[in-house]
Design a protein around this motif. Structure first.
Motif, PDB file in Angstrom:
ATOM      1  N   SER A  47      -7.524  -3.329 -31.979  1.00  0.00           N
ATOM      2  CA  SER A  47      -8.907  -3.794 -32.046  1.00  0.00           C
ATOM      3  C   SER A  47      -9.105  -4.559 -33.351  1.00  0.00           C
ATOM      4  O   SER A  47     -10.216  -4.800 -33.787  1.00  0.00           O
ATOM      5  N   LEU A  48      -7.966  -4.913 -33.980  1.00  0.00           N
ATOM      6  CA  LEU A  48      -7.974  -5.579 -35.281  1.00  0.00           C
ATOM      7  C   LEU A  48      -7.061  -6.787 -35.234  1.00  0.00           C
ATOM      8  O   LEU A  48      -6.248  -6.928 -34.331  1.00  0.00           O
ATOM      9  N   ARG A  49      -7.154  -7.622 -36.250  1.00  0.00           N
ATOM     10  CA  ARG A  49      -6.201  -8.725 -36.369  1.00  0.00           C
ATOM     11  C   ARG A  49      -4.833  -8.148 -36.706  1.00  0.00           C
ATOM     12  O   ARG A  49      -4.737  -7.054 -37.234  1.00  0.00           O
ATOM     13  N   GLN A  50      -3.801  -8.909 -36.460  1.00  0.00           N
ATOM     14  CA  GLN A  50      -2.447  -8.423 -36.685  1.00  0.00           C
ATOM     15  C   GLN A  50      -1.619  -9.458 -37.421  1.00  0.00           C
ATOM     16  O   GLN A  50      -1.698 -10.630 -37.123  1.00  0.00           O
ATOM     17  N   PHE A  51      -0.826  -9.002 -38.369  1.00  0.00           N
ATOM     18  CA  PHE A  51       0.173  -9.848 -39.011  1.00  0.00           C
ATOM     19  C   PHE A  51       1.542  -9.311 -38.645  1.00  0.00           C
ATOM     20  O   PHE A  51       1.759  -8.104 -38.631  1.00  0.00           O
ATOM     21  N   ALA A  52       2.473 -10.167 -38.343  1.00  0.00           N
ATOM     22  CA  ALA A  52       3.859  -9.773 -38.125  1.00  0.00           C
ATOM     23  C   ALA A  52       4.732 -10.706 -38.952  1.00  0.00           C
ATOM     24  O   ALA A  52       4.352 -11.835 -39.255  1.00  0.00           O
ATOM     25  N   TRP A  53       5.904 -10.237 -39.304  1.00  0.00           N
ATOM     26  CA  TRP A  53       6.788 -10.981 -40.180  1.00  0.00           C
ATOM     27  C   TRP A  53       7.293 -12.253 -39.495  1.00  0.00           C
ATOM     28  O   TRP A  53       7.174 -13.349 -40.013  1.00  0.00           O
ATOM     29  N   LYS A  54       7.895 -12.124 -38.325  1.00  0.00           N
ATOM     30  CA  LYS A  54       8.370 -13.257 -37.537  1.00  0.00           C
ATOM     31  C   LYS A  54       8.108 -12.959 -36.065  1.00  0.00           C
ATOM     32  O   LYS A  54       7.942 -11.810 -35.673  1.00  0.00           O
ATOM     33  N   SER A  55       8.131 -13.999 -35.251  1.00  0.00           N
ATOM     34  CA  SER A  55       7.829 -13.828 -33.829  1.00  0.00           C
ATOM     35  C   SER A  55       8.810 -12.896 -33.132  1.00  0.00           C
ATOM     36  O   SER A  55       8.458 -12.236 -32.162  1.00  0.00           O
ATOM     37  N   LYS A  56      10.027 -12.781 -33.633  1.00  0.00           N
ATOM     38  CA  LYS A  56      10.996 -11.898 -32.981  1.00  0.00           C
ATOM     39  C   LYS A  56      10.604 -10.432 -33.118  1.00  0.00           C
ATOM     40  O   LYS A  56      11.105  -9.592 -32.398  1.00  0.00           O
ATOM     41  N   ARG A  57       9.693 -10.098 -34.034  1.00  0.00           N
ATOM     42  CA  ARG A  57       9.209  -8.723 -34.130  1.00  0.00           C
ATOM     43  C   ARG A  57       8.357  -8.368 -32.912  1.00  0.00           C
ATOM     44  O   ARG A  57       8.227  -7.221 -32.553  1.00  0.00           O
ATOM     45  N   MET A  58       7.755  -9.369 -32.283  1.00  0.00           N
ATOM     46  CA  MET A  58       6.959  -9.133 -31.083  1.00  0.00           C
ATOM     47  C   MET A  58       7.852  -8.704 -29.932  1.00  0.00           C
ATOM     48  O   MET A  58       7.438  -7.968 -29.052  1.00  0.00           O
ATOM     49  N   GLY A  59       9.095  -9.140 -29.960  1.00  0.00           N
ATOM     50  CA  GLY A  59      10.057  -8.746 -28.932  1.00  0.00           C
ATOM     51  C   GLY A  59      11.130  -9.790 -28.772  1.00  0.00           C
ATOM     52  O   GLY A  59      10.917 -10.966 -29.060  1.00  0.00           O
ATOM     53  N   ARG A  60      12.279  -9.375 -28.287  1.00  0.00           N
ATOM     54  CA  ARG A  60      13.375 -10.305 -28.037  1.00  0.00           C
ATOM     55  C   ARG A  60      13.472 -10.649 -26.552  1.00  0.00           C
ATOM     56  O   ARG A  60      14.286 -11.449 -26.155  1.00  0.00           O
ATOM     57  N   GLN A 119      -1.828 -10.232 -24.284  1.00  0.00           N
ATOM     58  CA  GLN A 119      -2.681  -9.038 -24.271  1.00  0.00           C
ATOM     59  C   GLN A 119      -3.522  -8.975 -25.540  1.00  0.00           C
ATOM     60  O   GLN A 119      -4.721  -8.708 -25.497  1.00  0.00           O
ATOM     61  N   LEU A 120      -2.906  -9.239 -26.680  1.00  0.00           N
ATOM     62  CA  LEU A 120      -3.647  -9.251 -27.936  1.00  0.00           C
ATOM     63  C   LEU A 120      -4.684 -10.366 -27.940  1.00  0.00           C
ATOM     64  O   LEU A 120      -5.835 -10.156 -28.304  1.00  0.00           O
ATOM     65  N   ARG A 121      -4.277 -11.564 -27.506  1.00  0.00           N
ATOM     66  CA  ARG A 121      -5.192 -12.715 -27.477  1.00  0.00           C
ATOM     67  C   ARG A 121      -6.400 -12.419 -26.587  1.00  0.00           C
ATOM     68  O   ARG A 121      -7.531 -12.734 -26.938  1.00  0.00           O
ATOM     69  N   SER A 122      -6.177 -11.789 -25.437  1.00  0.00           N
ATOM     70  CA  SER A 122      -7.286 -11.499 -24.525  1.00  0.00           C
ATOM     71  C   SER A 122      -8.235 -10.453 -25.104  1.00  0.00           C
ATOM     72  O   SER A 122      -9.381 -10.365 -24.686  1.00  0.00           O
ATOM     73  N   ASN A 123      -7.753  -9.683 -26.072  1.00  0.00           N
ATOM     74  CA  ASN A 123      -8.608  -8.726 -26.775  1.00  0.00           C
ATOM     75  C   ASN A 123      -9.241  -9.341 -28.027  1.00  0.00           C
ATOM     76  O   ASN A 123      -9.812  -8.639 -28.846  1.00  0.00           O
ATOM     77  N   GLY A 124      -9.089 -10.658 -28.171  1.00  0.00           N
ATOM     78  CA  GLY A 124      -9.691 -11.345 -29.310  1.00  0.00           C
ATOM     79  C   GLY A 124      -8.902 -11.199 -30.594  1.00  0.00           C
ATOM     80  O   GLY A 124      -9.424 -11.419 -31.682  1.00  0.00           O
ATOM     81  N   ILE A 125      -7.624 -10.851 -30.496  1.00  0.00           N
ATOM     82  CA  ILE A 125      -6.788 -10.619 -31.672  1.00  0.00           C
ATOM     83  C   ILE A 125      -5.805 -11.767 -31.816  1.00  0.00           C
ATOM     84  O   ILE A 125      -5.103 -12.129 -30.878  1.00  0.00           O
ATOM     85  N   ARG A 126      -5.789 -12.370 -32.984  1.00  0.00           N
ATOM     86  CA  ARG A 126      -4.839 -13.452 -33.264  1.00  0.00           C
ATOM     87  C   ARG A 126      -3.658 -12.889 -34.035  1.00  0.00           C
ATOM     88  O   ARG A 126      -3.842 -12.223 -35.046  1.00  0.00           O
ATOM     89  N   THR A 127      -2.463 -13.149 -33.559  1.00  0.00           N
ATOM     90  CA  THR A 127      -1.247 -12.727 -34.244  1.00  0.00           C
ATOM     91  C   THR A 127      -0.828 -13.840 -35.192  1.00  0.00           C
ATOM     92  O   THR A 127      -0.724 -14.993 -34.793  1.00  0.00           O
ATOM     93  N   ILE A 128      -0.597 -13.476 -36.440  1.00  0.00           N
ATOM     94  CA  ILE A 128      -0.200 -14.436 -37.463  1.00  0.00           C
ATOM     95  C   ILE A 128       1.144 -13.989 -38.022  1.00  0.00           C
ATOM     96  O   ILE A 128       1.310 -12.826 -38.380  1.00  0.00           O
ATOM     97  N   TYR A 129       2.103 -14.900 -38.070  1.00  0.00           N
ATOM     98  CA  TYR A 129       3.455 -14.581 -38.514  1.00  0.00           C
ATOM     99  C   TYR A 129       3.649 -15.055 -39.946  1.00  0.00           C
ATOM    100  O   TYR A 129       3.458 -16.231 -40.252  1.00  0.00           O
ATOM    101  N   ALA A 130       4.053 -14.138 -40.822  1.00  0.00           N
ATOM    102  CA  ALA A 130       4.182 -14.442 -42.246  1.00  0.00           C
ATOM    103  C   ALA A 130       5.267 -15.476 -42.529  1.00  0.00           C
ATOM    104  O   ALA A 130       5.156 -16.249 -43.469  1.00  0.00           O
TER     105      ALA A 130
END
Length: 155
Positions: free
Chosen positions: A74-87, A98-109
């Motif tokens: 229910s919060l914004r999310q930061f991840a190190w690289k896109s591969k952390r989301m899954g391979r 799923q995150l986007r549809s909940n209004g959450i933007r994923t930002i990769y450092a």
């Protein structure tokens, strides 16, 4: 020039970090978290939770802390690289959506994918590259194990 992330003073984020193999160390998690904290500090975002999975493959999204994060999403999310989301490209894209549809933007450092058609296209391509990397590495490892076995070497 990098486009500034659109945040406000009350913006909050979580960080997800992971490493795949028991041969890796916790410093991998620490390094990923540090990069994400640096990005959050630059953007004026408060990190309120860190989720981390140790020695769990990114080929599946059946990672305990990843699943906990997705439930808590229910919060914004930061991840190190896109591969952390899954391979696995399909799972990674479904998790992202799923995150986007909940209004959450994923930002990769460590990767810059802006929220434009071109940025989303680049992210999808990177997720495809991540899956290729995983599959190619598995083939290389298998080939090396077979070669060692044919030479009566231990694996």
């Amino acid at each position: 020039m990098k486009k500034r992330i659109n945040t406000n003073s009350a913006a909050r984020a979580v960080i997800y970090a992971r490493y795949s193999s028991a041969n890796q160390r916790d410093c991998s998690i620490e390094q990923q978290v540090e990069k994400c904290r640096e990005l959050a500090a630059r953007e004026g975002v408060t990190v309120i939770e860190i989720y981390a999975d140790r020695a769990v493959s990114g080929k599946t999204d059946r990672r305990p802390n990843f699943q906990r994060m997705m439930k808590d999403a229910s919060l914004r999310q930061f991840a190190w690289k896109s591969k952390r989301m899954g391979r696995n490209m399909l799972q990674a894209m479904m998790n992202e959506e799923q995150l986007r549809s909940n209004g959450i933007r994923t930002i990769y450092a460590e990767e810059d994918f802006d929220d434009t058609a071109a940025g989303r296209f680049a992210l999808r391509n990177m997720m495809n590259v991540n899956q290729f990397y995983s599959e190619n590495m598995a083939e290389d490892i298998s080939r090396g194990l077979m070669d060692n076995a044919s030479k009566c070497m231990s694996n």
